[in-house]
Design a protein around this motif. Sequence first.
Motif, short mmCIF file in Angstrom:
data_model
loop_
_atom_site.label_atom_id
_atom_site.label_comp_id
_atom_site.label_asym_id
_atom_site.label_seq_id
_atom_site.Cartn_x
_atom_site.Cartn_y
_atom_site.Cartn_z
N ARG A 47 0.75 -1.26 -0.17
CA ARG A 47 0.06 0.03 -0.07
C ARG A 47 0.82 1.43 0.07
NH1 ARG A 47 -5.77 -1.29 2.90
NH2 ARG A 47 -5.88 -3.45 2.34
N GLY A 48 1.86 1.21 0.77
CA GLY A 48 2.90 2.51 0.92
C GLY A 48 3.39 3.01 -0.52
N GLN A 49 3.74 1.70 -1.25
CA GLN A 49 4.50 2.05 -2.45
C GLN A 49 3.54 2.54 -3.78
OE1 GLN A 49 5.08 0.70 -5.70
NE2 GLN A 49 3.76 -0.92 -5.64
N ARG A 50 2.37 1.95 -3.70
CA ARG A 50 1.35 2.30 -4.74
C ARG A 50 0.90 3.80 -4.16
NH1 ARG A 50 -1.62 -3.30 -3.42
NH2 ARG A 50 -0.42 -4.69 -4.77
N LEU A 51 0.77 4.13 -2.76
CA LEU A 51 0.18 5.36 -2.55
C LEU A 51 1.57 6.61 -2.93
CD1 LEU A 51 -1.65 7.38 -1.41
CD2 LEU A 51 -0.28 7.11 0.89
#
Length: 189
Positions: A47-51
């Motif tokens: 989720r962090g890398q996508r955000l």
Amino acid sequence: MARLEMLPEEAMSPAQKDAVAEVVAGIRGRVPAPMIAWLRNVELANRGQRLGELLRFKTTLEPRISELAILLCARHWTSHHEWTAHKREGLKAGMDHEVIAAIAARRAPVLRDEREQVVYDIATVLLPKGRIPQALYDRGIAVLGEQGMVELVAILGFYCMVSLTLNAFELGIPGSIVPEFEDPEFPAP
């Protein structure tokens, strides 16, 4: 020396390997430094890398404006690795050397236009105070629009998380030490 290292492939779970493969196949083409820590919770890594990909590459804010916001956040948290990476990106995006030097020295820079100025003004109030006065908010909406304001606040919030992750786990250290950040209370690791 970093407090956490990239997990060796043989120590990764299938889900961690998938997370790494996804980010390497994406826009960045590599694992971003905070993901080294986030991989300890693979859902956070995903989720962090996508955000981060969304906020860095897919907003209505032009790269020069996004990089200004990121550098202001990196300087606020004295995040050496974040600063080093985004100083380079800011210059590529057309930021002026003098603006970057002023931010590093915690001086108000001379900015080229109202978009840069409102980003600077919002960031330098929101980061330390956690709020924006109504007049500044209204100016931000007038200059950036509602979507741009939401994106700016999201960029600042996300890069606070990135900066704190990099600082807490000393990721990118010692290779990214910024001499102009020297702080006697927290000397560079």
